[in-house]
Design a protein around this motif. Structure first.
Motif, PDB file in Angstrom:
ATOM      1  N   THR A  44     -61.978 -27.186  -2.710  1.00 35.36           N
ATOM      2  CA  THR A  44     -63.236 -26.762  -2.097  1.00 35.36           C
ATOM      3  C   THR A  44     -63.715 -25.459  -2.719  1.00 35.36           C
ATOM      4  OG1 THR A  44     -62.808 -25.147  -0.346  1.00 35.36           O
ATOM      5  CG2 THR A  44     -62.092 -27.397   0.057  1.00 35.36           C
ATOM      6  N   PRO A  45     -65.019 -25.269  -2.715  1.00 33.91           N
ATOM      7  CA  PRO A  45     -65.594 -24.014  -3.200  1.00 33.91           C
ATOM      8  C   PRO A  45     -65.634 -22.967  -2.089  1.00 33.91           C
ATOM      9  CG  PRO A  45     -67.343 -25.519  -2.635  1.00 33.91           C
ATOM     10  CD  PRO A  45     -66.067 -26.229  -2.326  1.00 33.91           C
ATOM     11  N   ASP A  46     -65.038 -23.284  -0.923  1.00 32.14           N
ATOM     12  CA  ASP A  46     -65.172 -22.406   0.229  1.00 32.14           C
ATOM     13  C   ASP A  46     -63.846 -21.774   0.647  1.00 32.14           C
ATOM     14  OD1 ASP A  46     -67.955 -22.884   0.695  1.00 32.14           O
ATOM     15  OD2 ASP A  46     -67.414 -24.884   1.420  1.00 32.14           O
ATOM     16  N   VAL A  47     -63.994 -20.621   1.249  1.00 36.14           N
ATOM     17  CA  VAL A  47     -62.866 -19.978   1.915  1.00 36.14           C
ATOM     18  C   VAL A  47     -63.045 -20.197   3.406  1.00 36.14           C
ATOM     19  CG1 VAL A  47     -61.771 -17.759   2.391  1.00 36.14           C
ATOM     20  CG2 VAL A  47     -62.641 -18.256   0.098  1.00 36.14           C
ATOM     21  N   PHE A  48     -61.967 -20.575   4.082  1.00 37.47           N
ATOM     22  CA  PHE A  48     -62.050 -20.929   5.509  1.00 37.47           C
ATOM     23  C   PHE A  48     -61.484 -19.829   6.384  1.00 37.47           C
ATOM     24  CE2 PHE A  48     -62.989 -25.564   5.660  1.00 37.47           C
ATOM     25  CZ  PHE A  48     -63.059 -25.793   4.306  1.00 37.47           C
ATOM     26  N   VAL A  49     -62.195 -19.575   7.477  1.00 36.46           N
ATOM     27  CA  VAL A  49     -61.689 -18.676   8.504  1.00 36.46           C
ATOM     28  C   VAL A  49     -61.806 -19.374   9.849  1.00 36.46           C
ATOM     29  CG1 VAL A  49     -62.030 -16.477   9.702  1.00 36.46           C
ATOM     30  CG2 VAL A  49     -62.340 -16.606   7.222  1.00 36.46           C
ATOM     31  N   LEU A  50     -60.741 -19.273  10.638  1.00 33.27           N
ATOM     32  CA  LEU A  50     -60.811 -19.839  11.979  1.00 33.27           C
ATOM     33  C   LEU A  50     -61.385 -18.799  12.935  1.00 33.27           C
ATOM     34  CD1 LEU A  50     -58.431 -22.217  13.641  1.00 33.27           C
ATOM     35  CD2 LEU A  50     -59.013 -20.166  14.889  1.00 33.27           C
ATOM     36  N   CYS A  51     -62.452 -19.177  13.644  1.00 32.17           N
ATOM     37  CA  CYS A  51     -63.160 -18.212  14.493  1.00 32.17           C
ATOM     38  C   CYS A  51     -62.899 -18.395  15.973  1.00 32.17           C
ATOM     39  CB  CYS A  51     -64.661 -18.308  14.273  1.00 32.17           C
ATOM     40  SG  CYS A  51     -65.139 -17.926  12.604  1.00 32.17           S
ATOM     41  N   GLY A  52     -62.481 -19.602  16.387  1.00 29.21           N
ATOM     42  CA  GLY A  52     -62.216 -19.828  17.801  1.00 29.21           C
ATOM     43  C   GLY A  52     -61.295 -21.004  17.963  1.00 29.21           C
ATOM     44  N   GLY A  53     -60.432 -20.961  18.972  1.00 22.93           N
ATOM     45  CA  GLY A  53     -59.474 -22.028  19.194  1.00 22.93           C
ATOM     46  C   GLY A  53     -58.201 -21.828  18.376  1.00 22.93           C
ATOM     47  N   TRP A  54     -57.379 -22.870  18.388  1.00 20.55           N
ATOM     48  CA  TRP A  54     -56.110 -22.825  17.654  1.00 20.55           C
ATOM     49  C   TRP A  54     -56.067 -23.931  16.611  1.00 20.55           C
ATOM     50  CZ3 TRP A  54     -51.019 -20.688  19.450  1.00 20.55           C
ATOM     51  CH2 TRP A  54     -51.181 -19.743  20.461  1.00 20.55           C
ATOM     52  N   GLY A  55     -55.471 -23.623  15.452  1.00 18.06           N
ATOM     53  CA  GLY A  55     -55.212 -24.633  14.442  1.00 18.06           C
ATOM     54  C   GLY A  55     -53.793 -24.484  13.933  1.00 18.06           C
ATOM     55  N   PHE A  56     -53.385 -25.390  13.080  1.00 15.11           N
ATOM     56  CA  PHE A  56     -52.089 -25.187  12.429  1.00 15.11           C
ATOM     57  C   PHE A  56     -52.083 -25.745  11.018  1.00 15.11           C
ATOM     58  CE2 PHE A  56     -51.744 -29.145  14.808  1.00 15.11           C
ATOM     59  CZ  PHE A  56     -51.143 -30.020  13.924  1.00 15.11           C
ATOM     60  N   ARG A  57     -51.344 -25.060  10.167  1.00 17.52           N
ATOM     61  CA  ARG A  57     -51.124 -25.480   8.781  1.00 17.52           C
ATOM     62  C   ARG A  57     -49.845 -26.287   8.734  1.00 17.52           C
ATOM     63  NH1 ARG A  57     -49.882 -22.079   4.982  1.00 17.52           N
ATOM     64  NH2 ARG A  57     -48.530 -20.816   6.312  1.00 17.52           N
ATOM     65  N   PHE A  58     -49.804 -27.336   7.914  1.00 16.36           N
ATOM     66  CA  PHE A  58     -48.583 -28.135   7.847  1.00 16.36           C
ATOM     67  C   PHE A  58     -48.440 -28.865   6.526  1.00 16.36           C
ATOM     68  CE2 PHE A  58     -50.279 -32.464   8.312  1.00 16.36           C
ATOM     69  CZ  PHE A  58     -51.577 -32.193   8.724  1.00 16.36           C
ATOM     70  N   LEU A  59     -47.234 -29.298   6.268  1.00 14.77           N
ATOM     71  CA  LEU A  59     -46.935 -30.175   5.135  1.00 14.77           C
ATOM     72  C   LEU A  59     -46.385 -31.468   5.696  1.00 14.77           C
ATOM     73  CD1 LEU A  59     -45.155 -27.846   2.512  1.00 14.77           C
ATOM     74  CD2 LEU A  59     -47.471 -28.768   2.450  1.00 14.77           C
ATOM     75  N   GLN A  60     -46.765 -32.555   5.084  1.00  7.12           N
ATOM     76  CA  GLN A  60     -46.282 -33.863   5.519  1.00  7.12           C
ATOM     77  C   GLN A  60     -45.458 -34.467   4.391  1.00  7.12           C
ATOM     78  OE1 GLN A  60     -48.617 -35.528   8.266  1.00  7.12           O
ATOM     79  NE2 GLN A  60     -46.947 -36.908   8.784  1.00  7.12           N
ATOM     80  N   LEU A  61     -44.248 -34.881   4.704  1.00  5.86           N
ATOM     81  CA  LEU A  61     -43.404 -35.511   3.693  1.00  5.86           C
ATOM     82  C   LEU A  61     -43.778 -36.975   3.577  1.00  5.86           C
ATOM     83  CD1 LEU A  61     -42.000 -32.862   4.365  1.00  5.86           C
ATOM     84  CD2 LEU A  61     -39.815 -33.976   3.950  1.00  5.86           C
ATOM     85  N   ALA A  62     -43.315 -37.567   2.490  1.00  5.06           N
ATOM     86  CA  ALA A  62     -43.693 -38.945   2.191  1.00  5.06           C
ATOM     87  C   ALA A  62     -43.336 -39.890   3.333  1.00  5.06           C
ATOM     88  CB  ALA A  62     -43.002 -39.402   0.902  1.00  5.06           C
ATOM     89  N   ASP A  63     -42.200 -39.673   3.972  1.00  2.00           N
ATOM     90  CA  ASP A  63     -41.762 -40.594   5.019  1.00  2.00           C
ATOM     91  C   ASP A  63     -42.319 -40.227   6.391  1.00  2.00           C
ATOM     92  OD1 ASP A  63     -40.441 -38.297   5.461  1.00  2.00           O
ATOM     93  OD2 ASP A  63     -38.422 -39.114   5.268  1.00  2.00           O
ATOM     94  N   GLY A  64     -43.257 -39.300   6.426  1.00  2.00           N
ATOM     95  CA  GLY A  64     -43.911 -38.993   7.682  1.00  2.00           C
ATOM     96  C   GLY A  64     -43.409 -37.733   8.376  1.00  2.00           C
ATOM     97  N   ARG A  65     -42.227 -37.260   7.992  1.00  2.00           N
ATOM     98  CA  ARG A  65     -41.749 -36.013   8.583  1.00  2.00           C
ATOM     99  C   ARG A  65     -42.795 -34.924   8.372  1.00  2.00           C
ATOM    100  NH1 ARG A  65     -35.900 -35.665   5.694  1.00  2.00           N
ATOM    101  NH2 ARG A  65     -37.112 -36.590   4.014  1.00  2.00           N
TER     102      ARG A  65
END
Lengths: 215, 215
Positions: free
Chosen positions: B34-55
């Motif tokens: 993306t050409p954008d930088v993201f900032v969270l302004c309200g609420g909660w989010g989470f960053r994650f990694l997903q493994l091939a088998d779904g973990r």
DNA sequence: CGAGGAATTGATTTCCATCAATGACGGTGG
DNA sequence: CCACCGTCATTGATGGAAATCAATTCCTCG
């Protein structure tokens, strides 16, 4: 970690110091304050955190050219400790001088690159420790290190210089050295990798990758 | 994560966009460009990694004011995915515009601060996942989040707004949700913390700290 | 009120830690 | 040169923490 080459190239010589540290010696301590930025120039080191009861977690290994951490360019205080794994050459540069160099775009870009590589590496380690089995963790570590070793050495015959003891592997992947020994034993029996005399010999790279590639 | 307030203060309005995302929806995907930088302004989010088998491994939670990551100011590609935990407001800014602001020392300093905080946080998580028991991991996560929640909310009566499901806790600390339920059960029985209805009530802060403070 | 996700609880299994003993080196000093 | 020692690796036996499998039960919300 990484990107310090560019920094060094950019830098003059006078404001740097060099130092040799023997294997096993601690180089910096957590919470230590210094006016210097550290770069590892030769040998292997590792960053770690030590818990109150003695448990130790290795955060990462330092190879020649590695900045101890990008954050240390801005922070006067380390949040981790560093030890020499082998005999090590380290170079220190005044932080104030390094920060002056931040006016130069290539230096900034090198730092930015190093920052995002650090972050990505940390996140992959978190996922590995949180979600992978002992075999997967060890395979992941080996693959990660192989890639970095290969950037510094010519690899012939799939033999990598590898100065880690099993205890270091254990502390890096969150296992006991006893269990690391067992897993490496099965890896050897299965012809995947063999570790001895400071040399890692890879017998079956596809299998290793199958185990150690997160996705 | 962190430091985006300064950035926003520095910024004009025209080159920003705002968006609302419903709870549970994915906001960015790993490897997405993306050409954008993201900032969270309200609420909660989470960053994650997903493994091939779904973990799935949650790398961290995003609270209002958090940059998705410092690296994203320099990299056009995310190395992780992000989901909305609650309904969320996000603000995006053109990366090119943000980079122009890098000429301003306070913005650079805010970024540097955020960089070192990210690194320190990652390293503490690595140590926790690598070396701590289930109880310690959960206590660590709760304490870490409590500190951040308290920076956004007035806390009365030791009650913290806490939108995570047990599955989120599990994915963040590398356990199963079943086991998280058991551990939280004992915490409740011991009067340490009680988690219900999106509220975390702390009954015995010293005990919690004793469990969750790495050192 | 009913349905579906979330939490709890029990039974069992698996993986890894722990404890302990032995063996393989490599260095060191008598 | 060899006995001694410390470190590291290996292996076996056992224990324990968390995963897995499987029901319920509890909420929340149409």
């Amino acid at each position: 970690m990484g990107g310090a080459d560019d920094l060094a190239r950019e830098a003059g010589e006078s404001w740097q110091h060099h130092r040799i540290v023997a294997a096993g010696k601690q180089i910096v301590a957590r919470n230590q304050e210094t006016p210097d930025v550290f770069v590892l120039c030769g040998g292997w080191g590792f960053r770690f955190l030590q818990l109150a009861d003695g448990r130790r977690q290795i955060l990462g290994f330092l190879l020649p050219g590695d900045l101890f951490s990008v954050a240390s360019v801005f922070e006067e205080r380390f949040h981790f400790s560093v030890k020499a794994l082998t005999t090590v050459q380290i170079s220190t540069m005044r932080r104030s001088e390094v920060q002056l160099r931040l006016k130069s775009p290539p230096v900034v870009m090198a730092l930015a690159k190093a920052c995002s590589q650090e972050a990505e590496s940390s996140d992959r380690i978190i996922a590995t420790l949180g979600r992978c089995s002992a075999e997967e963790r060890i395979a992941f570590l080996l693959l990660h290190l192989m890639k970095r070793i290969a950037a510094h050495n010519v690899i012939r015959d799939q033999r990598y210089p590898f100065p880690l003891r099993q205890q270091h592997i254990a502390d890096a992947v969150g296992l006991t050295s006893v269990h690391v020994s067992r897993v490496l034993g099965t890896f050897r029996d299965r012809g995947i990798v063999e570790l001895s005399n400071g040399v890692l010999r890879v017998g079956n790279l596809p299998d290793l990758k199958h185990l150690g590639s997160l996705n």
